[in-house]
Motif scaffolding. Structure first.
Motif, PDB file in Angstrom:
ATOM      1  N   ALA A  34      10.927-112.510   4.047  1.00  0.00           N
ATOM      2  CA  ALA A  34      11.693-111.429   4.668  1.00  0.00           C
ATOM      3  C   ALA A  34      12.253-110.489   3.606  1.00  0.00           C
ATOM      4  O   ALA A  34      12.252-109.261   3.778  1.00  0.00           O
ATOM      5  CB  ALA A  34      12.821-112.003   5.517  1.00  0.00           C
ATOM      6  N   ASN A  37       9.386-108.428   2.346  1.00  0.00           N
ATOM      7  CA  ASN A  37       9.001-107.401   3.314  1.00  0.00           C
ATOM      8  C   ASN A  37       9.969-106.224   3.286  1.00  0.00           C
ATOM      9  O   ASN A  37       9.554-105.064   3.381  1.00  0.00           O
ATOM     10  CB  ASN A  37       8.945-107.990   4.724  1.00  0.00           C
ATOM     11  N   VAL A  68       2.897-103.345   7.305  1.00  0.00           N
ATOM     12  CA  VAL A  68       3.658-104.297   8.120  1.00  0.00           C
ATOM     13  C   VAL A  68       3.745-103.732   9.531  1.00  0.00           C
ATOM     14  O   VAL A  68       3.470-102.555   9.773  1.00  0.00           O
ATOM     15  CB  VAL A  68       5.082-104.528   7.557  1.00  0.00           C
ATOM     16  N   THR A  72       8.831-104.967  12.178  1.00  0.00           N
ATOM     17  CA  THR A  72       9.437-105.427  10.925  1.00  0.00           C
ATOM     18  C   THR A  72      10.366-104.367  10.358  1.00  0.00           C
ATOM     19  O   THR A  72      11.468-104.674   9.874  1.00  0.00           O
ATOM     20  CB  THR A  72       8.342-105.763   9.896  1.00  0.00           C
TER      21      THR A  72
END
Length: 213
Positions: A34, A37, A68, A72
Motif C-alpha cells: 500500500a 502504491n 493501478v 487505488t
C-alpha cells in the motif's frame, strides 16, 4: 532591530522554534504494498503535472500513468483535491528540508538576517518552479492560514524575526512578510504585470532590510 512595536507576547527562548511537518498522512500500520502504491501514484501524478499542468490532472490519467486501478487512487487520496494537496505536501517538504537543515545562507548555519533574506528568495523560486501546482491546490481563505504549510513557514519566519529583535511582535510581523510571498499575488505580478522574478527577489531583500536592518 525590526521596525514594529514591541509585543508583550513575543516570549519564548531566543531561536526556539517548534515546527509541524507538512506531511500529515499516517503510514503506520499500512502494508508495504500500500505504501509503494501510494508513492507510485504520487510519482505518476508528478510526471503528469510536469507534462500537462496541474489544472489538467485527472484521477483517470493518474491511475493509468501509475498502472493501478482508479479505486487505488481514490482510496489513498479521497478525491482530486486530496491528491493535489498530497503533491503540495511533497513540494513543501523539499523546501522545508532546505531551510530547516540545508546549507547556508538558507539553513541553520547562517545568521538570522541572512537566513531571512534567503528564505524569501527561495520561496519565490520554489513556487515559480511549482506555480501551477500551488495555484491549483490553493485553499480557500478560511483554511489557508491554518494549513500546515503556511503554519510551518510562519513559525520559521517568526523565529528568525525574534532572533533579530526579541522585542518585535514577531507573530504579526511574520504574517506581513509572508503576505509579500502570497502565491496569488506573485502569480499576478509575474504573469499579468509581467514583472521579472529578479525584481520580486530584490523587493523581498529590500523589504527585509528596511524592516530588520
Amino acid at each position: 532591530m525590526c521596525a514594529l512595536s514591541p509585543s508583550p507576547q513575543a516570549g519564548g527562548r531566543r531561536g526556539e522554534v517548534f515546527l509541524d511537518l507538512v506531511n500529515r498522512h499516517e503510514h503506520g500500520g499500512q502494508r508495504a504494498d500500500a505504501v509503494r502504491n501510494r508513492a507510485r501514484v504520487l510519482d505518476a501524478a508528478t510526471r503528469l503535472v510536469a507534462r500537462h499542468g496541474a489544472t489538467n490532472l485527472t484521477m483517470d490519467a493518474v491511475a493509468a500513468e501509475a498502472s493501478v486501478g482508479k479505486g487505488t487512487v481514490f482510496r489513498h487520496f479521497g478525491d482530486r483535491t486530496g491528491l493535489l494537496l498530497a503533491l503540495l505536501d511533497r513540494a513543501e517538504q523539499q523546501l522545508q528540508a532546505r531551510f530547516l537543515s540545508g546549507p547556508p545562507p538558507l539553513g541553520p548555519d547562517a545568521d538570522p538576517s541572512a537566513r531571512l533574506r534567503a528564505f524569501g528568495v527561495a520561496v519565490l523560486r520554489h513556487e515559480q518552479e511549482h506555480r501551477d501546482l500551488y495555484l491549483a491546490a490553493e485553499l480557500d481563505v478560511q483554511r489557508r492560514f491554518l494549513a500546515p504549510p503556511y503554519r510551518v513557514r510562519h513559525t520559521h519566519v517568526a523565529m528568525l524575526v525574534r532572533s533579530l529583535d526579541p522585542r518585535a511582535d514577531a507573530e504579526l510581523l511574520s504574517h506581513a512578510l509572508l503576505g509579500y510571498l502570497d502565491t496569488a499575488l506573485t502569480h499576478h505580478l509575474l504573469q499579468q504585470r509581467e514583472l521579472e522574478l529578479k525584481r520580486l527577489e530584490a523587493g523581498w531583500i529590500e523589504l527585509v532590510t528596511r524592516l530588520c536592518p
